[in-house]
Write a protein that holds these residues in place. Structure first.
Motif, PDB file in Angstrom:
ATOM      1  N   HIS A  43       0.954  -1.193  -0.039  1.00  0.00           N
ATOM      2  CA  HIS A  43       0.139  -0.051   0.095  1.00  0.00           C
ATOM      3  C   HIS A  43       0.917   1.128   0.136  1.00  0.00           C
ATOM      4  CE1 HIS A  43      -3.967  -2.003   0.837  1.00  0.00           C
ATOM      5  NE2 HIS A  43      -3.177  -3.056   1.221  1.00  0.00           N
ATOM      6  N   ALA A  44       0.704   2.137  -0.888  1.00  0.00           N
ATOM      7  CA  ALA A  44       1.365   3.230  -1.014  1.00  0.00           C
ATOM      8  C   ALA A  44       0.865   4.769  -1.045  1.00  0.00           C
ATOM      9  CB  ALA A  44       2.442   3.052  -2.407  1.00  0.00           C
ATOM     10  N   HIS A  45       1.463   5.733  -0.604  1.00  0.00           N
ATOM     11  CA  HIS A  45       0.545   6.875  -0.556  1.00  0.00           C
ATOM     12  C   HIS A  45       0.789   7.758  -1.852  1.00  0.00           C
ATOM     13  CE1 HIS A  45      -0.830  10.379   1.597  1.00  0.00           C
ATOM     14  NE2 HIS A  45      -0.159  11.360   1.146  1.00  0.00           N
ATOM     15  N   ASP A  46      -0.429   7.993  -2.339  1.00  0.00           N
ATOM     16  CA  ASP A  46      -0.523   8.809  -3.645  1.00  0.00           C
ATOM     17  C   ASP A  46      -1.359  10.144  -3.222  1.00  0.00           C
ATOM     18  OD1 ASP A  46      -0.618   9.744  -6.172  1.00  0.00           O
ATOM     19  OD2 ASP A  46      -2.314   7.921  -6.801  1.00  0.00           O
ATOM     20  N   GLU A  47      -0.572  11.108  -2.858  1.00  0.00           N
ATOM     21  CA  GLU A  47      -1.362  12.308  -2.617  1.00  0.00           C
ATOM     22  C   GLU A  47      -2.179  12.964  -3.652  1.00  0.00           C
ATOM     23  OE1 GLU A  47      -2.358  15.274  -0.184  1.00  0.00           O
ATOM     24  OE2 GLU A  47      -0.655  13.725   0.431  1.00  0.00           O
ATOM     25  N   MET A  48      -1.860  13.001  -4.837  1.00  0.00           N
ATOM     26  CA  MET A  48      -2.873  13.590  -5.790  1.00  0.00           C
ATOM     27  C   MET A  48      -3.956  12.609  -6.495  1.00  0.00           C
ATOM     28  SD  MET A  48      -1.956  16.641  -5.514  1.00  0.00           S
ATOM     29  CE  MET A  48      -1.043  17.892  -5.792  1.00  0.00           C
ATOM     30  N   ASN A  49      -3.860  11.367  -6.066  1.00  0.00           N
ATOM     31  CA  ASN A  49      -4.645  10.401  -6.865  1.00  0.00           C
ATOM     32  C   ASN A  49      -4.465  10.351  -8.254  1.00  0.00           C
ATOM     33  OD1 ASN A  49      -6.163   9.226  -4.478  1.00  0.00           O
ATOM     34  ND2 ASN A  49      -7.178  11.052  -4.320  1.00  0.00           N
ATOM     35  N   GLU A  50      -3.341  10.394  -8.706  1.00  0.00           N
ATOM     36  CA  GLU A  50      -3.045  10.564 -10.109  1.00  0.00           C
ATOM     37  C   GLU A  50      -2.794   9.318 -11.083  1.00  0.00           C
ATOM     38  OE1 GLU A  50       0.818  12.443 -11.130  1.00  0.00           O
ATOM     39  OE2 GLU A  50       1.284  12.368  -8.911  1.00  0.00           O
ATOM     40  N   PHE A  51      -2.334   8.027 -10.079  1.00  0.00           N
ATOM     41  CA  PHE A  51      -1.979   6.853 -10.849  1.00  0.00           C
ATOM     42  C   PHE A  51      -3.236   5.984 -10.731  1.00  0.00           C
ATOM     43  CE2 PHE A  51       1.970   8.625  -8.793  1.00  0.00           C
ATOM     44  CZ  PHE A  51       2.484   8.530  -9.970  1.00  0.00           C
ATOM     45  N   LYS A  52      -3.407   5.191 -12.031  1.00  0.00           N
ATOM     46  CA  LYS A  52      -4.765   4.549 -12.473  1.00  0.00           C
ATOM     47  C   LYS A  52      -3.969   2.879 -12.285  1.00  0.00           C
ATOM     48  CE  LYS A  52      -7.028   7.853 -12.355  1.00  0.00           C
ATOM     49  NZ  LYS A  52      -7.563   8.440 -10.922  1.00  0.00           N
ATOM     50  N   VAL A  53      -5.125   2.133 -12.497  1.00  0.00           N
ATOM     51  CA  VAL A  53      -4.698   0.727 -12.498  1.00  0.00           C
ATOM     52  C   VAL A  53      -3.991   0.301 -13.550  1.00  0.00           C
ATOM     53  CG1 VAL A  53      -5.765  -1.773 -12.559  1.00  0.00           C
ATOM     54  CG2 VAL A  53      -6.674   0.063 -11.150  1.00  0.00           C
ATOM     55  N   GLY A  54      -2.997  -0.482 -13.635  1.00  0.00           N
ATOM     56  CA  GLY A  54      -2.125  -1.099 -14.831  1.00  0.00           C
ATOM     57  C   GLY A  54      -0.704  -0.147 -15.062  1.00  0.00           C
ATOM     58  N   GLU A  55      -0.770   1.032 -14.434  1.00  0.00           N
ATOM     59  CA  GLU A  55       0.434   1.940 -14.720  1.00  0.00           C
ATOM     60  C   GLU A  55       1.693   1.348 -13.964  1.00  0.00           C
ATOM     61  OE1 GLU A  55       0.224   6.140 -14.677  1.00  0.00           O
ATOM     62  OE2 GLU A  55      -1.855   5.968 -14.287  1.00  0.00           O
ATOM     63  N   LYS A  56       3.071   1.595 -14.469  1.00  0.00           N
ATOM     64  CA  LYS A  56       4.068   1.073 -13.807  1.00  0.00           C
ATOM     65  C   LYS A  56       4.621   2.277 -12.784  1.00  0.00           C
ATOM     66  CE  LYS A  56       6.150  -2.322 -16.766  1.00  0.00           C
ATOM     67  NZ  LYS A  56       7.324  -2.542 -17.780  1.00  0.00           N
ATOM     68  N   VAL A  57       4.796   2.126 -11.726  1.00  0.00           N
ATOM     69  CA  VAL A  57       5.256   3.356 -10.641  1.00  0.00           C
ATOM     70  C   VAL A  57       6.566   2.605  -9.834  1.00  0.00           C
ATOM     71  CG1 VAL A  57       3.072   3.982 -10.486  1.00  0.00           C
ATOM     72  CG2 VAL A  57       3.700   2.340  -8.888  1.00  0.00           C
ATOM     73  N   ARG A  58       7.308   3.493  -9.460  1.00  0.00           N
ATOM     74  CA  ARG A  58       8.274   3.291  -8.405  1.00  0.00           C
ATOM     75  C   ARG A  58       7.781   3.777  -7.173  1.00  0.00           C
ATOM     76  NH1 ARG A  58      13.340   2.096 -10.416  1.00  0.00           N
ATOM     77  NH2 ARG A  58      13.584   2.774 -12.595  1.00  0.00           N
ATOM     78  N   ILE A  59       7.884   3.076  -6.124  1.00  0.00           N
ATOM     79  CA  ILE A  59       7.514   3.357  -4.727  1.00  0.00           C
ATOM     80  C   ILE A  59       8.975   3.373  -3.932  1.00  0.00           C
ATOM     81  CG2 ILE A  59       5.238   2.518  -5.035  1.00  0.00           C
ATOM     82  CD1 ILE A  59       6.233   0.145  -3.495  1.00  0.00           C
ATOM     83  N   GLU A  60       8.893   4.128  -2.959  1.00  0.00           N
ATOM     84  CA  GLU A  60      10.119   4.513  -2.073  1.00  0.00           C
ATOM     85  C   GLU A  60       9.558   4.513  -0.557  1.00  0.00           C
ATOM     86  OE1 GLU A  60      13.331   8.201  -1.662  1.00  0.00           O
ATOM     87  OE2 GLU A  60      11.175   8.695  -1.457  1.00  0.00           O
ATOM     88  N   GLU A  61      10.531   3.747   0.482  1.00  0.00           N
ATOM     89  CA  GLU A  61      10.197   3.639   1.849  1.00  0.00           C
ATOM     90  C   GLU A  61       9.856   5.135   2.224  1.00  0.00           C
ATOM     91  OE1 GLU A  61      12.207   0.237   4.252  1.00  0.00           O
ATOM     92  OE2 GLU A  61      13.356   1.215   3.053  1.00  0.00           O
ATOM     93  N   CYS A  62       9.225   5.086   3.401  1.00  0.00           N
ATOM     94  CA  CYS A  62       9.094   6.365   4.130  1.00  0.00           C
ATOM     95  C   CYS A  62       8.583   6.014   5.310  1.00  0.00           C
ATOM     96  CB  CYS A  62       8.151   7.370   3.500  1.00  0.00           C
ATOM     97  SG  CYS A  62       6.412   6.725   3.458  1.00  0.00           S
ATOM     98  N   ALA A  63       8.589   7.105   6.071  1.00  0.00           N
ATOM     99  CA  ALA A  63       8.186   6.919   7.744  1.00  0.00           C
ATOM    100  C   ALA A  63       6.454   6.474   7.684  1.00  0.00           C
ATOM    101  CB  ALA A  63       8.208   8.419   8.447  1.00  0.00           C
ATOM    102  N   PRO A  64       5.905   5.740   8.589  1.00  0.00           N
ATOM    103  CA  PRO A  64       4.701   5.208   8.297  1.00  0.00           C
ATOM    104  C   PRO A  64       3.781   6.348   8.349  1.00  0.00           C
ATOM    105  CG  PRO A  64       5.968   3.977  10.333  1.00  0.00           C
ATOM    106  CD  PRO A  64       6.633   5.362   9.645  1.00  0.00           C
ATOM    107  N   ILE A  65       2.699   6.325   7.511  1.00  0.00           N
ATOM    108  CA  ILE A  65       1.624   7.175   7.240  1.00  0.00           C
ATOM    109  C   ILE A  65       0.483   6.473   7.949  1.00  0.00           C
ATOM    110  CG2 ILE A  65       0.493   8.207   5.700  1.00  0.00           C
ATOM    111  CD1 ILE A  65       2.660   8.130   3.648  1.00  0.00           C
ATOM    112  N   SER A  66       0.169   5.295   7.890  1.00  0.00           N
ATOM    113  CA  SER A  66      -0.972   4.699   8.548  1.00  0.00           C
ATOM    114  C   SER A  66      -0.526   3.300   8.812  1.00  0.00           C
ATOM    115  CB  SER A  66      -2.034   4.671   7.656  1.00  0.00           C
ATOM    116  OG  SER A  66      -2.087   3.662   6.573  1.00  0.00           O
TER     117      SER A  66
END
Length: 81
Positions: A43-66
């Motif tokens: 589960h990754a944080h997407d602030e602007m809700n810009e990514f949709k199903v099927g897109e390739k993305v890079r995710i980065e480790e961060c401090a716990p958000i939830s």
């Protein structure tokens, strides 16, 4: 210590400001010496809700958000996949 960056595909964008990313890793089985594929959902944080199903993305480790979100999606300009 550098933050881990993983490459994956968005499999769900139904939650607000959250995407579920499927990350595949490959390794050689220790006994059979065969390449094995394993997948895991993050589960990754997407602030602007810009990514949709099927897109390739890079995710980065961060401090716990939830409770489940400990990763954030890198912006498109940084995530040149």
């Amino acid at each position: 210590m550098p933050k881990r960056i993983l490459l994956g595909v968005v499999v769900s964008d139904k939650n607000d400001k959250t995407v579920v990313v499927k990350v595949e890793r490959r390794f050689t089985h220790p006994l059979f010496r065969k390449t094995v594929r394993r997948t895991k959902n993050y589960h990754a944080h997407d602030e602007m809700n810009e990514f949709k199903v099927g897109e390739k993305v890079r995710i980065e480790e961060c401090a716990p958000i939830s409770r489940q979100k400990k990763w954030k999606v890198l912006p498109r300009e940084q995530a040149a996949v």
